[in-house]
Design an enzyme around this catalytic site. Structure first.
Site, short mmCIF file in Angstrom:
data_model
loop_
_atom_site.label_atom_id
_atom_site.label_comp_id
_atom_site.label_asym_id
_atom_site.label_seq_id
_atom_site.Cartn_x
_atom_site.Cartn_y
_atom_site.Cartn_z
N LYS A 67 101.98 -6.32 34.23
CA LYS A 67 101.70 -6.19 35.09
C LYS A 67 101.68 -6.46 36.52
CE LYS A 67 100.96 -2.29 32.24
NZ LYS A 67 102.49 -1.63 31.43
N CYS A 85 105.21 6.30 26.68
CA CYS A 85 103.63 5.99 25.55
C CYS A 85 102.56 7.15 26.30
CB CYS A 85 102.76 5.25 25.98
SG CYS A 85 103.92 3.60 25.07
N GLN A 92 97.94 -0.09 35.74
CA GLN A 92 98.72 0.24 36.53
C GLN A 92 98.48 0.47 38.54
OE1 GLN A 92 102.04 1.63 36.46
NE2 GLN A 92 101.90 1.16 34.12
N ASP A 109 90.52 2.54 32.69
CA ASP A 109 92.30 1.70 32.40
C ASP A 109 92.96 1.28 34.03
OD1 ASP A 109 94.78 0.76 31.82
OD2 ASP A 109 95.71 3.02 30.57
N HIS A 127 97.86 6.91 29.04
CA HIS A 127 98.92 6.41 27.90
C HIS A 127 98.41 5.96 26.57
CE1 HIS A 127 100.28 2.15 26.56
NE2 HIS A 127 101.42 2.27 27.82
N1 PLP Z 1 97.94 1.82 29.88
C1 PLP Z 1 98.46 1.92 31.23
C2 PLP Z 1 98.24 2.82 32.12
C3 PLP Z 1 99.83 1.67 30.74
O1 PLP Z 1 100.77 1.97 31.58
C4 PLP Z 1 100.36 0.17 30.08
C5 PLP Z 1 101.39 -0.09 29.97
O2 PLP Z 1 102.55 0.74 30.21
C6 PLP Z 1 98.93 0.08 29.23
C7 PLP Z 1 97.56 0.87 28.91
C8 PLP Z 1 98.99 -1.00 28.09
O3 PLP Z 1 99.35 -1.93 28.17
P1 PLP Z 1 99.81 -3.27 27.98
O4 PLP Z 1 101.22 -2.82 27.31
O5 PLP Z 1 100.49 -4.79 28.86
O6 PLP Z 1 98.26 -3.99 27.08
#
Ligand code: PLP
Length: 405
Positions: free
Chosen positions: A223, A363, A200, A197, A120
């Site tokens: 999430k 993203c 997910q 990260d 992401h």
């Molecule tokens: N990392 C991953 C794999 C994600 O899917 C997302 C959001 O879709 C994020 C980071 C960023 O999360 P947030 O928008 O809640 O900060």
């Protein structure tokens, strides 16, 4: 093992609020809030609101205690050795920026940060920023045709100057779950830190950061069936003790003079200003809700839905799945492209069938480039989904293809 989906849905207020078919399959973007988290948020904002960490009156003291209890619940869910290893902020993006900037002073010109092609943007851009500031470089682990990290090609990108390996625990596009043990072993050969990260993966059952062997782990409350606006970063205690703050301001200091400031110990050093208190309390409630579920049953349930979707998609000749087509080492996140129809049109048409899907690059533009697609549609499952959601998607998709392709 069957799952009582009706009983789970009853714990999510959104389902009772719908007056048309509602097949919510955009859980990778945000999950729905569970009643326990919504109650915690509303209770705090309407009956127990005071700032934390500063007041001495009873209401403030109670808010501070509730905040500490939420930290403890989140720490337990993540498998942290101590609650103070968990830093509370506004989401995974914030958490990844925090760890990137806190690690930046350790980087020298020519050092390398290893991300992957399926990250992401939240796990690419912060590292590019600190790399640019420090004269370091960002490299990427390639991705296989199946949409997994290609760890057989790690030698091509991991080198003696690799200081940080920052990858996702599970992909928000392909659903592939990372083989963390193999990455940890590889990172150890060059003495690199491993940042995961977990945005997910964290919504799909308890995490054990110590068993994973990572050095830092980021996740987002919204999430994980909590409220929007909160998230957590776990950092291994001895590493955290040595890290500089990311943001400056109130509540992160020991002493301030006009000339200089000395900082509070963790976690406060990393939590400048008033935190998102209500959302953190809701995150604590969501972590308790998540921890109380039977994840053997729920993981099986989500994978059965994934299998039903994948086999339905396989019957559509115009559909190309971007990601694993089997069930091994994956979550219930399924991205697909329809030849001749833009993903936004697919998603807009499916909305007429009450199906909420995400369409776009998610993203993850480097991954879209890797698979030579501009965008995909994406379905992602949560415990409250059932076969009717999958069937509504497949039925709506078949009609959409007949009409548009
Ligand atoms: N990392 C991953 C794999 C994600 O899917 C997302 C959001 O879709 C994020 C980071 C960023 O999360 P947030 O928008 O809640 O900060």
């Amino acid at each position: 093992m069957s799952v009582d989906v009706a009983a789970i849905r009853a714990q999510f207020p959104i389902f009772a609020a719908q007056d048309r078919p509602f097949h919510y399959l955009d859980n990778a973007a945000t999950g729905q809030i569970c009643a326990a988290a919504a109650d915690a948020l509303l209770r705090y904002e309407t009956t127990a609101r005071a700032n934390v960490k500063r007041g001495v009156y009873r209401l403030a003291d109670a808010a501070t205690t509730a905040f500490a209890e939420a930290r403890a619940a989140i720490a337990a869910y993540l498998g942290a050795a101590a609650p103070d290893e968990v830093l509370l902020g506004c989401g995974a993006t914030f958490a990844l920026n925090l760890i990137a900037h806190a690690l930046a002073p350790r980087l020298a010109p020519g050092d390398a940060i290893l991300v992957s092609e399926l990250e992401h943007h939240s796990n690419i851009v912060p590292w590019q920023m600190v790399a640019a500031a420090r004269g370091a470089v960002v490299r990427a682990i390639p991705v296989t045709e199946e949409g997994r990290l290609d760890l057989d090609r790690l030698d091509e990108v991991l080198g003696a100057r690799t200081r940080i390996v920052a990858v996702t625990h599970a992909s928000n596009v392909t659903g592939a779950v990372t083989d963390v043990a193999r990455l940890r072993a590889a990172a150890d050969t060059v003495g690199a830190l491993l940042v995961l990260d977990g945005a997910q993966r964290a919504p799909h059952g308890p995490v054990d950061v110590r068993a994973l062997g990572c050095d830092a782990y980021a996740c987002s409350a919204h999430k994980m069936f909590g409220a929007t606006g909160a998230g957590a970063l776990w950092v291994r205690g001895d590493l955290l003790a040595d890290l500089p703050p990311f943001l400056g301001g109130g509540e992160m200091i020991r002493r301030v003079t006009i000339e200089r400031t000395s900082y509070a110990p963790p976690p406060h050093r990393f939590e400048a200003g008033t935190p998102p208190i209500g959302a953190v309390l809701a995150m604590g409630a969501a972590a308790r809700w998540l921890a109380a579920q039977d994840w053997t049953a729920l993981a099986g349930h989500e994978l059965r839905l994934t299998e039903r979707l994948l086999s339905g998609l396989a019957r559509e000749p115009r559909v190309r799945v971007i990601g694993p087509t089997g069930l091994q080492g994956r979550l219930g996140v399924v991205a697909f492209a329809v030849a001749g129809v833009h993903a936004h049109d697919v998603c807009q048409m499916l909305d007429d069938f009450g199906v909420a899907l995400r369409g776009g690059h998610h993203c993850a533009q480097p991954l879209m480039d890797r698979f030579d697609v501009a965008a995909t549609a994406r379905a992602s499952f949560a415990p409250y989904n059932d076969t009717a959601d999958v069937d509504a998607l497949l039925d709506g998709l078949a009609q959409t293809i007949r009409k548009l392709a």
